[in-house]
Design a protein around this motif. Structure first.
Motif, PDB file in Angstrom:
ATOM      1  N   THR A 109     -15.386   0.308  10.404  1.00  0.00           N
ATOM      2  CA  THR A 109     -14.758   1.501   9.822  1.00  0.00           C
ATOM      3  C   THR A 109     -13.237   1.127   9.693  1.00  0.00           C
ATOM      4  O   THR A 109     -12.521   1.347  10.696  1.00  0.00           O
ATOM      5  CB  THR A 109     -15.000   2.715  10.701  1.00  0.00           C
ATOM      6  N   VAL A 110     -12.714   0.836   8.478  1.00  0.00           N
ATOM      7  CA  VAL A 110     -11.419   0.406   8.303  1.00  0.00           C
ATOM      8  C   VAL A 110     -10.669   1.311   7.158  1.00  0.00           C
ATOM      9  O   VAL A 110     -11.547   1.973   6.303  1.00  0.00           O
ATOM     10  CB  VAL A 110     -11.308  -0.995   7.830  1.00  0.00           C
ATOM     11  N   GLY A 111      -9.645   1.546   7.040  1.00  0.00           N
ATOM     12  CA  GLY A 111      -9.070   2.293   6.081  1.00  0.00           C
ATOM     13  C   GLY A 111      -7.500   1.845   5.769  1.00  0.00           C
ATOM     14  O   GLY A 111      -6.704   1.086   6.450  1.00  0.00           O
ATOM     15  N   TRP A 112      -7.031   2.563   4.811  1.00  0.00           N
ATOM     16  CA  TRP A 112      -5.446   2.171   4.360  1.00  0.00           C
ATOM     17  C   TRP A 112      -4.837   3.536   4.421  1.00  0.00           C
ATOM     18  O   TRP A 112      -5.235   4.614   3.978  1.00  0.00           O
ATOM     19  CB  TRP A 112      -5.632   1.792   2.978  1.00  0.00           C
ATOM     20  N   ARG A 113      -3.595   3.521   4.858  1.00  0.00           N
ATOM     21  CA  ARG A 113      -2.656   4.576   4.680  1.00  0.00           C
ATOM     22  C   ARG A 113      -2.317   4.859   3.256  1.00  0.00           C
ATOM     23  O   ARG A 113      -2.291   3.963   2.574  1.00  0.00           O
ATOM     24  CB  ARG A 113      -1.444   4.407   5.641  1.00  0.00           C
ATOM     25  N   LEU A 114      -2.411   5.895   2.834  1.00  0.00           N
ATOM     26  CA  LEU A 114      -1.860   6.181   1.360  1.00  0.00           C
ATOM     27  C   LEU A 114      -0.699   5.570   1.061  1.00  0.00           C
ATOM     28  O   LEU A 114      -0.587   4.958   0.073  1.00  0.00           O
ATOM     29  CB  LEU A 114      -2.094   7.566   1.251  1.00  0.00           C
ATOM     30  N   SER A 115       0.182   5.595   1.855  1.00  0.00           N
ATOM     31  CA  SER A 115       1.629   4.836   1.668  1.00  0.00           C
ATOM     32  C   SER A 115       1.384   3.373   1.550  1.00  0.00           C
ATOM     33  O   SER A 115       2.148   2.961   0.739  1.00  0.00           O
ATOM     34  CB  SER A 115       2.493   5.126   2.832  1.00  0.00           C
ATOM     35  N   THR A 116       0.524   2.673   2.123  1.00  0.00           N
ATOM     36  CA  THR A 116       0.320   1.340   2.155  1.00  0.00           C
ATOM     37  C   THR A 116      -0.151   1.032   0.601  1.00  0.00           C
ATOM     38  O   THR A 116       0.260   0.175  -0.030  1.00  0.00           O
ATOM     39  CB  THR A 116      -0.672   0.760   3.155  1.00  0.00           C
ATOM     40  N   LEU A 117      -1.207   1.850   0.089  1.00  0.00           N
ATOM     41  CA  LEU A 117      -1.534   1.476  -1.078  1.00  0.00           C
ATOM     42  C   LEU A 117      -0.665   1.910  -2.279  1.00  0.00           C
ATOM     43  O   LEU A 117      -0.351   1.169  -3.036  1.00  0.00           O
ATOM     44  CB  LEU A 117      -2.782   2.413  -1.350  1.00  0.00           C
ATOM     45  N   GLN A 118       0.146   3.043  -1.957  1.00  0.00           N
ATOM     46  CA  GLN A 118       1.196   3.361  -3.057  1.00  0.00           C
ATOM     47  C   GLN A 118       2.191   2.360  -3.022  1.00  0.00           C
ATOM     48  O   GLN A 118       2.833   1.956  -4.317  1.00  0.00           O
ATOM     49  CB  GLN A 118       1.670   4.693  -2.705  1.00  0.00           C
TER      50      GLN A 118
END
Length: 69
Positions: free
Chosen positions: A53-62
């Protein structure tokens, strides 16, 4: 609003996009997402709840130029 409140608000709005949701939002398969990460077209996940279960911060993607919203 003081600087401290501004930072807190930004952090609360910086939601986490989990891998399963991300590839659906991008309209690609999970394998395509993995390939993009290997090729450097996509940043590596910056949140790990468990190994699966991994994810990205929205700011990282932006920051990487990926605008989902």
């Amino acid at each position: 609003m003081n600087d401290h409140n501004t930072k807190e608000k930004a952090m609360s709005e910086d939601r986490i996009i989990y891998r399963q949701n991300l590839y659906k939002m991008l309209g690609v398969t999970s394998e395509t997402l993995r390939r993009w990460i290997r090729e450097g077209k996509m940043p590596r996940a910056d949140i790990a709840i468990t190994q699966r279960t991994v994810g990205w911060r929205l700011s990282t993607l932006q920051t990487a130029g990926i605008n989902l919203l």
